[in-house]
Design a protein around this motif. Structure first.
Motif, PDB file in Angstrom:
ATOM      1  N   SER A  21       7.777  16.195   5.267  1.00  0.00           N
ATOM      2  CA  SER A  21       6.630  15.374   4.866  1.00  0.00           C
ATOM      3  C   SER A  21       7.152  14.266   3.964  1.00  0.00           C
ATOM      4  O   SER A  21       8.119  14.446   3.226  1.00  0.00           O
ATOM      5  N   PHE A  22       6.500  13.123   4.057  1.00  0.00           N
ATOM      6  CA  PHE A  22       6.900  11.921   3.321  1.00  0.00           C
ATOM      7  C   PHE A  22       5.597  11.285   2.860  1.00  0.00           C
ATOM      8  O   PHE A  22       5.020  10.451   3.539  1.00  0.00           O
ATOM      9  N   TYR A  23       5.105  11.750   1.694  1.00  0.00           N
ATOM     10  CA  TYR A  23       3.735  11.461   1.266  1.00  0.00           C
ATOM     11  C   TYR A  23       3.691  10.333   0.239  1.00  0.00           C
ATOM     12  O   TYR A  23       4.165  10.489  -0.885  1.00  0.00           O
ATOM     13  N   PRO A  24       3.105   9.183   0.602  1.00  0.00           N
ATOM     14  CA  PRO A  24       2.902   8.104  -0.371  1.00  0.00           C
ATOM     15  C   PRO A  24       1.535   8.259  -1.043  1.00  0.00           C
ATOM     16  O   PRO A  24       0.508   8.311  -0.362  1.00  0.00           O
ATOM     17  N   LEU A  25       1.529   8.350  -2.352  1.00  0.00           N
ATOM     18  CA  LEU A  25       0.277   8.580  -3.081  1.00  0.00           C
ATOM     19  C   LEU A  25      -0.330   7.240  -3.486  1.00  0.00           C
ATOM     20  O   LEU A  25       0.061   6.628  -4.484  1.00  0.00           O
ATOM     21  N   GLN A  26      -1.284   6.781  -2.685  1.00  0.00           N
ATOM     22  CA  GLN A  26      -1.945   5.509  -2.976  1.00  0.00           C
ATOM     23  C   GLN A  26      -3.179   5.391  -2.090  1.00  0.00           C
ATOM     24  O   GLN A  26      -3.273   6.057  -1.054  1.00  0.00           O
ATOM     25  N   THR A  27      -4.113   4.559  -2.486  1.00  0.00           N
ATOM     26  CA  THR A  27      -5.214   4.176  -1.616  1.00  0.00           C
ATOM     27  C   THR A  27      -4.797   2.899  -0.893  1.00  0.00           C
ATOM     28  O   THR A  27      -4.439   1.907  -1.539  1.00  0.00           O
ATOM     29  N   PHE A  28      -4.814   2.931   0.437  1.00  0.00           N
ATOM     30  CA  PHE A  28      -4.284   1.826   1.238  1.00  0.00           C
ATOM     31  C   PHE A  28      -5.403   1.065   1.935  1.00  0.00           C
ATOM     32  O   PHE A  28      -6.261   1.663   2.585  1.00  0.00           O
ATOM     33  N   SER A  29      -5.366  -0.246   1.829  1.00  0.00           N
ATOM     34  CA  SER A  29      -6.224  -1.141   2.599  1.00  0.00           C
ATOM     35  C   SER A  29      -5.354  -2.281   3.100  1.00  0.00           C
ATOM     36  O   SER A  29      -4.531  -2.818   2.351  1.00  0.00           O
ATOM     37  N   LYS A  30      -5.521  -2.635   4.354  1.00  0.00           N
ATOM     38  CA  LYS A  30      -4.660  -3.665   4.943  1.00  0.00           C
ATOM     39  C   LYS A  30      -4.769  -4.997   4.208  1.00  0.00           C
ATOM     40  O   LYS A  30      -3.790  -5.728   4.104  1.00  0.00           O
ATOM     41  N   ALA A  31      -5.950  -5.296   3.690  1.00  0.00           N
ATOM     42  CA  ALA A  31      -6.169  -6.596   3.048  1.00  0.00           C
ATOM     43  C   ALA A  31      -5.635  -6.662   1.624  1.00  0.00           C
ATOM     44  O   ALA A  31      -5.618  -7.737   1.020  1.00  0.00           O
ATOM     45  N   ARG A  32      -5.197  -5.521   1.081  1.00  0.00           N
ATOM     46  CA  ARG A  32      -4.727  -5.468  -0.308  1.00  0.00           C
ATOM     47  C   ARG A  32      -3.213  -5.356  -0.345  1.00  0.00           C
ATOM     48  O   ARG A  32      -2.617  -4.408   0.155  1.00  0.00           O
ATOM     49  N   ALA A  33      -2.559  -6.360  -0.960  1.00  0.00           N
ATOM     50  CA  ALA A  33      -1.110  -6.298  -1.153  1.00  0.00           C
ATOM     51  C   ALA A  33      -0.784  -5.283  -2.244  1.00  0.00           C
ATOM     52  O   ALA A  33      -1.552  -5.111  -3.200  1.00  0.00           O
ATOM     53  N   LEU A  34       0.353  -4.603  -2.102  1.00  0.00           N
ATOM     54  CA  LEU A  34       0.765  -3.595  -3.070  1.00  0.00           C
ATOM     55  C   LEU A  34       2.180  -3.861  -3.554  1.00  0.00           C
ATOM     56  O   LEU A  34       3.011  -4.405  -2.813  1.00  0.00           O
ATOM     57  N   ASP A  35       2.457  -3.456  -4.773  1.00  0.00           N
ATOM     58  CA  ASP A  35       3.821  -3.461  -5.302  1.00  0.00           C
ATOM     59  C   ASP A  35       4.436  -2.118  -4.930  1.00  0.00           C
ATOM     60  O   ASP A  35       4.197  -1.106  -5.589  1.00  0.00           O
ATOM     61  N   TYR A  36       5.209  -2.093  -3.853  1.00  0.00           N
ATOM     62  CA  TYR A  36       5.739  -0.832  -3.344  1.00  0.00           C
ATOM     63  C   TYR A  36       6.751  -0.192  -4.292  1.00  0.00           C
ATOM     64  O   TYR A  36       6.987   1.014  -4.214  1.00  0.00           O
ATOM     65  N   SER A  37       7.303  -0.956  -5.205  1.00  0.00           N
ATOM     66  CA  SER A  37       8.279  -0.394  -6.137  1.00  0.00           C
ATOM     67  C   SER A  37       7.627   0.594  -7.107  1.00  0.00           C
ATOM     68  O   SER A  37       8.328   1.401  -7.731  1.00  0.00           O
TER      69      SER A  37
END
Length: 250
Positions: free
Chosen positions: A102-118
């Motif tokens: 499993s490779f679980y990213p803990l975040q709320t994701f929306s395509k229209a919202r840019a994220l700081d992946y770091s």
């Protein structure tokens, strides 16, 4: 390590962008929704397919939980690493003769919202220690916030995220309804929302709690209950008020 992202929704969209930005070799995006896959393919500059999975070292399944089991059957390659992004399911949800994780990213994701992946937390859990190390190193190319946790911890982390994100956002929506029904701009609440989120960076949530329930101010509580005509909303108000009162009982 060559990688295929499976899915075309919010998580797949952000994982594909995160992998590309980190310089991880993404060779294909795969799924059923050709329209969304085409958009994602153009966004990250990678080939897409709805028919045939290309051979890769790592397959990341970014679909809904209910689709993971069936989707995992499409991967017929042996001695490859396959992981899902579910916060709830175990590795055993994957069906195949490949290595599972499993490779679980803990975040709320929306395509229209840019994220700081770091800053994005990643939680890794593989069946073999060598794969744990491999996935930890992969995640560290994207983020500075990476940990190895077991399935029980991941389930509890996901549950806490539902309380901290999904439920809180639902309460924002309820607050917006109250504002709209009374011709009050919801924007007036934004400074309060921002301060509430900022405050728990330096105080524990229990220390930061304010409002009539934490004081057990029955006069205010009963008055506010009288303002709520919607029975469902009144139930939410009473349930949360009771929970806060109980938490702060001496």
């Amino acid at each position: 390590m060559t990688t295929v992202i499976i899915g075309s929704g919010n998580v797949a969209w952000h994982m594909a962008k995160a992998f590309k930005q980190a310089g991880i070799e993404l060779v294909q995006v795969f799924g059923r929704n050709e329209k969304e896959l085409h958009k994602l393919s153009q966004e990250v500059g990678v080939a897409y397919s709805t028919q045939e999975l290309t051979r890769a070292d790592f397959y990341l399944i970014c679909t809904s939980d209910k689709a993971i089991h069936e989707v995992s059957k499409l991967i017929n390659y042996e001695n490859v690493l396959v992981a899902h992004t579910s916060g709830s399911l175990s590795r055993e949800a994957l069906e195949g003769s490949y290595r599972k994780a499993s490779f679980y990213p803990l975040q709320t994701f929306s395509k229209a919202r840019a994220l700081d992946y770091s800053r994005l937390p990643f939680f890794v859990d593989a069946g073999w220690e060598a794969d744990n190390i491999l996935l930890m190193n992969l995640a560290k190319k994207i983020s500075n916030n990476v940990a190895q946790i077991n399935h029980h911890q991941r389930k509890q982390m996901h549950l806490s995220a539902v309380f901290a994100c999904n439920f809180v956002n639902h309460l924002y929506a309820r607050a917006q309804q109250i504002c709209q029904h009374n011709d009050i701009p919801f924007d007036f609440l934004l400074p309060l929302i921002e301060e509430t989120a900022d405050k728990i960076k330096t105080l524990s949530p229990m220390e930061a709690q304010t409002g009539p329930a934490v004081r057990n101010d029955q006069n205010v509580i009963e008055f506010q209950e009288s303002l709520i005509s919607n029975s469902e909303l009144l139930k939410v108000y009473k349930t949360l008020t009771e929970s806060i009162i109980k938490m702060y009982e001496l």
